[in-house]
Design a protein around this motif. Structure first.
Motif, short mmCIF file in Angstrom:
data_model
loop_
_atom_site.label_atom_id
_atom_site.label_comp_id
_atom_site.label_asym_id
_atom_site.label_seq_id
_atom_site.Cartn_x
_atom_site.Cartn_y
_atom_site.Cartn_z
N VAL A 164 2.05 -3.44 8.72
CA VAL A 164 2.87 -3.76 7.55
C VAL A 164 3.30 -5.33 7.31
O VAL A 164 3.76 -5.74 8.32
CB VAL A 164 4.28 -2.83 7.68
CG1 VAL A 164 5.17 -3.15 6.56
CG2 VAL A 164 3.66 -1.22 7.63
N SER A 177 9.07 -4.57 -0.29
CA SER A 177 7.57 -4.27 -0.01
C SER A 177 7.04 -3.82 1.21
O SER A 177 6.30 -2.65 1.11
CB SER A 177 7.00 -5.77 -0.22
OG SER A 177 5.37 -5.41 -0.07
N GLU A 203 3.99 4.53 1.98
CA GLU A 203 2.56 5.07 1.67
C GLU A 203 1.85 5.64 3.28
O GLU A 203 0.99 6.49 3.28
CB GLU A 203 1.67 3.72 1.30
CG GLU A 203 2.10 3.36 -0.02
CD GLU A 203 1.11 1.81 -0.35
OE1 GLU A 203 -0.11 2.02 0.27
OE2 GLU A 203 1.50 1.18 -1.11
N PRO A 213 -0.63 -1.88 3.17
CA PRO A 213 -0.80 -1.61 4.38
C PRO A 213 -1.99 -1.37 5.08
O PRO A 213 -2.89 -0.88 4.21
CB PRO A 213 0.23 -0.32 4.75
CG PRO A 213 -0.03 0.55 3.52
CD PRO A 213 -0.18 -0.67 2.21
N GLN A 255 5.33 0.07 1.39
CA GLN A 255 4.14 0.23 2.40
C GLN A 255 4.37 1.32 3.62
O GLN A 255 3.35 2.15 3.92
CB GLN A 255 3.67 -1.20 3.24
CG GLN A 255 3.64 -2.01 1.92
CD GLN A 255 3.06 -3.54 2.83
OE1 GLN A 255 2.78 -3.51 4.10
NE2 GLN A 255 3.49 -4.69 2.08
#
Length: 376
Positions: free
Chosen positions: A72, A85, A92, A23, A89
């Protein structure tokens, strides 16, 4: 209060075109990403989406909100991989900035599918959909058509059927020599195609080989009974066609009734075979029989009796079917039923079979509840 203003890109175009690892968070990082993406592809609508993220960030900060702009982008070859995925992100970003809520910015319907992923991690206050305005002139129309032709999915869904129609129409017009017949045929095909796509029959047919393979590998009885049911249905169709051909030219209504009268016993047997296979599979899997499933065989027989009664009434009234003779009965003897008596007999038999099915299914349902109570 800290708000995460996040642009979601499910297709992964942002990360691929700008050559960055998502990201991306922070105003300077997003501004650099806008420049890189704009230099690579100025026509990409994602540039406008990123600019909208910066605009919303400034607007929220002016109101005293600690807004964090972020991007993202799904980086995977499959849709599921891209969603996972993007979810990683988001985790995170949440761990790094601890936002209280999020505002999601999207520019396509595909990107909007990631909104539930964001909602599973943060409260979403708003979803901002960026729609790029186009100039209303011939040049813009040309570029829109060019982008449309470059989209493989749209080409297959629109241009292929349109090309098939343009090819078939003159052939039909030549063969039938009737404009009305050609237009009606094309309209019918278009209607079938719309229903085919609208009811997602293509997705069902795509999944059908996998389901049949799983059924064969798991040893389900229903796969055999379904084949038997298909064979019985074909036999019923053939029997109905033979019954109609033997009548000569009886008219559309009588022909349809005769077809139903001859084919419905076989079709009822086909439904009975399919329902029985489902019942056996359910019993093998759960060692119990659901009341609704248990009533299916009785329902198939009852519907078959009722339909045969009504079709037999019409066919006999048209003179295409002999009266029904009953076997000799005590105190009554043999009798010849009128069309109305034939209809009433079959309807009563159908209702009786249906009541028996309800009784049997309720009996088994009560037995299953008693067995569950004993086990508890």
């Amino acid at each position: 209060m800290r708000t995460l203003v996040v642009c979601v890109d499910r297709a992964g175009d942002v990360a691929r075109k700008a050559d960055v690892d998502p990201p991306i968070a922070g105003r300077e990082a997003v501004e650099s990403l806008v420049v890189a993406l704009g230099m690579d592809d100025p026509e990409d609508s994602s540039v406008n989406c990123l600019l909208e993220v910066l605009r919303l960030t400034d607007e929220l900060r002016a109101e005293g909100d600690d807004a964090v702009p972020a991007v993202v982008s799904g980086v995977a070859d499959t849709a599921v991989g891209a969603d996972r995925s993007a979810a990683a992100q988001l985790d995170e970003l949440v761990a790094a900035h601890a936002p209280d809520s999020a505002i999601v910015v999207v520019d396509t319907a595909e990107d909007e599918r990631l909104v539930p992923v964001v909602e599973s991690r943060l409260p979403v206050d708003a979803v901002d959909r960026v729609v790029v305005r186009q100039a209303r002139d011939i040049e813009s129309t040309y570029y829109l058509l060019k982008q449309f032709l470059a989209d493989e999915e749209l080409r297959e869904s629109v241009l292929v059927p349109l090309g098939a129609v343009l090819l078939v129409f003159p052939v039909l017009l030549t063969v039938t020599r009737s404009l009305a017949a050609a237009v009606a045929s094309i309209t019918a095909v278009i209607g079938v195609f719309i229903l085919y796509k609208g009811l997602s029959i293509d997705e069902y047919l795509a999944d059908l080989p996998g389901q049949a393979r799983d059924a064969l590998y798991s040893g389900r009885v229903s796969i055999v009974t379904y084949v038997i049911a298909a064979g019985l249905a074909l036999v019923g169709t053939f029997a109905g066609a033979l019954g109609v051909s033997a009548l000569g030219d009886p008219g559309v209504l009588v022909a349809a009734m005769a077809f139903g009268y001859r084919s419905v016993p076989w079709l009822a047997l086909a439904a009975l075979a399919g329902a029985t296979g489902r019942l056996i599979d359910e019993y093998i899997r759960d060692e119990t029989l659901g009341a609704a499933r248990l009533n299916l065989p009785f329902g198939a027989i009852a519907v078959g009796l009722v339909v045969r009664g009504f079709t037999g009434y019409f066919v006999e009234r048209a003179g295409a079917l002999a009266p029904l003779h009953t076997p000799p009965l005590p105190l009554i003897g043999a009798a010849v039923l009128t069309p109305e008596e034939r209809l009433a007999t079959f309807v009563l038999l159908g209702v009786l079979v249906s009541l028996v099915g309800i009784r049997v299914s309720s009996h088994f349902a009560a037995g299953d509840e008693s067995a569950d109570a004993v086990r508890r």
